[in-house]
Design a protein around this motif. Structure first.
Motif, PDB file in Angstrom:
ATOM      1  N   MET A 107       0.830  -1.208   0.000  1.00  0.00           N
ATOM      2  CA  MET A 107       0.000   0.000   0.000  1.00  0.00           C
ATOM      3  C   MET A 107       0.861   1.254   0.000  1.00  0.00           C
ATOM      4  N   LEU A 108       1.865   1.284   0.844  1.00  0.00           N
ATOM      5  CA  LEU A 108       2.717   2.474   0.931  1.00  0.00           C
ATOM      6  C   LEU A 108       3.433   2.744  -0.393  1.00  0.00           C
ATOM      7  N   ILE A 109       4.013   1.718  -0.979  1.00  0.00           N
ATOM      8  CA  ILE A 109       4.765   1.898  -2.224  1.00  0.00           C
ATOM      9  C   ILE A 109       3.831   2.139  -3.409  1.00  0.00           C
ATOM     10  N   ALA A 110       2.782   1.343  -3.511  1.00  0.00           N
ATOM     11  CA  ALA A 110       1.889   1.461  -4.661  1.00  0.00           C
ATOM     12  C   ALA A 110       1.140   2.790  -4.667  1.00  0.00           C
ATOM     13  N   GLY A 112       1.772   5.505  -2.641  1.00  0.00           N
ATOM     14  CA  GLY A 112       2.623   6.665  -2.408  1.00  0.00           C
ATOM     15  C   GLY A 112       3.578   6.987  -3.536  1.00  0.00           C
ATOM     16  N   VAL A 113       4.013   5.971  -4.279  1.00  0.00           N
ATOM     17  CA  VAL A 113       5.037   6.189  -5.311  1.00  0.00           C
ATOM     18  C   VAL A 113       4.542   5.785  -6.705  1.00  0.00           C
ATOM     19  N   LEU A 114       4.062   4.546  -6.845  1.00  0.00           N
ATOM     20  CA  LEU A 114       3.712   4.032  -8.168  1.00  0.00           C
ATOM     21  C   LEU A 114       2.484   4.694  -8.783  1.00  0.00           C
ATOM     22  N   ALA A 115       1.496   5.017  -7.976  1.00  0.00           N
ATOM     23  CA  ALA A 115       0.257   5.596  -8.510  1.00  0.00           C
ATOM     24  C   ALA A 115       0.484   6.939  -9.196  1.00  0.00           C
ATOM     25  N   ALA A 116       1.533   7.633  -8.826  1.00  0.00           N
ATOM     26  CA  ALA A 116       1.818   8.943  -9.434  1.00  0.00           C
ATOM     27  C   ALA A 116       2.614   8.835 -10.733  1.00  0.00           C
ATOM     28  N   VAL A 117       3.120   7.659 -11.073  1.00  0.00           N
ATOM     29  CA  VAL A 117       3.965   7.496 -12.262  1.00  0.00           C
ATOM     30  C   VAL A 117       3.287   7.977 -13.556  1.00  0.00           C
ATOM     31  N   PRO A 118       2.021   7.673 -13.805  1.00  0.00           N
ATOM     32  CA  PRO A 118       1.428   8.185 -15.058  1.00  0.00           C
ATOM     33  C   PRO A 118       1.512   9.709 -15.187  1.00  0.00           C
ATOM     34  N   PHE A 119       1.493  10.398 -14.074  1.00  0.00           N
ATOM     35  CA  PHE A 119       1.513  11.860 -14.109  1.00  0.00           C
ATOM     36  C   PHE A 119       2.909  12.413 -14.401  1.00  0.00           C
ATOM     37  N   TYR A 120       3.924  11.571 -14.258  1.00  0.00           N
ATOM     38  CA  TYR A 120       5.272  11.925 -14.689  1.00  0.00           C
ATOM     39  C   TYR A 120       5.240  12.215 -16.191  1.00  0.00           C
ATOM     40  N   PHE A 121       4.477  11.410 -16.915  1.00  0.00           N
ATOM     41  CA  PHE A 121       4.386  11.535 -18.367  1.00  0.00           C
ATOM     42  C   PHE A 121       3.244  12.441 -18.811  1.00  0.00           C
ATOM     43  N   ILE A 129       7.778  14.600  -8.987  1.00  0.00           N
ATOM     44  CA  ILE A 129       8.743  14.795  -7.899  1.00  0.00           C
ATOM     45  C   ILE A 129       8.127  15.599  -6.748  1.00  0.00           C
ATOM     46  N   ALA A 130       7.293  16.568  -7.089  1.00  0.00           N
ATOM     47  CA  ALA A 130       6.647  17.378  -6.053  1.00  0.00           C
ATOM     48  C   ALA A 130       5.535  16.614  -5.338  1.00  0.00           C
ATOM     49  N   ALA A 131       4.849  15.727  -6.047  1.00  0.00           N
ATOM     50  CA  ALA A 131       3.695  15.030  -5.476  1.00  0.00           C
ATOM     51  C   ALA A 131       4.066  13.847  -4.593  1.00  0.00           C
ATOM     52  N   VAL A 132       5.116  13.120  -4.934  1.00  0.00           N
ATOM     53  CA  VAL A 132       5.424  11.859  -4.252  1.00  0.00           C
ATOM     54  C   VAL A 132       5.638  12.000  -2.739  1.00  0.00           C
TER      55      VAL A 132
END
Length: 162
Positions: A107-110, A112-121, A129-132
């Motif tokens: 839960m923490l990784i998915a 907190g970190v992975l769910a924001a990956v689409p927004f990188y692109f 970087i600001a959201a994570v």
């Protein structure tokens, strides 16, 4: 069987409503993240609902947070709702299989970190970087709330079964 289905329907609606209420409790982490206590009831759903219904509860919880925030990223919130469905679904499967430490780490990784990956692109690397950091903090708070509530939920679950 119909009684069990009705129980699941009522529990899904109740926990989704708690997600909506939790969505009103904003966590001021950053201007780039819409963080709230909407995930904690979805995590609790994993303890009492089948994984698909727990995932559905998580998706509804995110949409409630997005709507109460004015949908600042518009249709992109549907991506996050789908992610929440998947994250809570996996969390619930890990719980059912007895991976009690791994489910919290997931839960923490998915979330907190992975769910924001689409927004990188979709938005920018700077947004990611600001959201994570804020998302990790908000996820940790949701995990802590759910973790504290689990013993009470398990007592209620035992009372309902007897």
């Amino acid at each position: 069987m119909a009684k069990e289905n009705l129980r699941y329907l009522v529990l899904t609606a109740l926990l989704a409503a708690l997600c909506a209420v939790g969505g009103l409790v904003k966590i001021p982490v950053s201007a780039t993240a819409s963080a709230a206590l909407d995930s904690a009831p979805a995590l609790l759903a994993a303890f009492v609902l089948p994984p698909v219904l727990a995932g559905f509860t998580g998706a509804l919880g995110h949409m409630a947070t997005a709507m109460s925030s004015g949908m600042p990223f518009g249709a992109l919130h549907f991506i996050v709702a789908f992610e929440m469905f998947f994250i809570i679904l996996v969390f619930a499967h890990l719980h059912k299989k007895g991976f009690h430490k791994l489910k919290w780490a997931w839960m923490l990784i998915a979330n907190g970190v992975l769910a924001a990956v689409p927004f990188y692109f979709l938005i920018s690397p700077a947004f990611y970087i600001a959201a994570v950091p804020g998302l990790v903090l908000a996820t940790a708070i949701n995990i802590a709330v759910a973790f504290v509530c689990v013993p009470a939920l398990q007592r209620v679950k035992k009372m309902v079964k007897s």
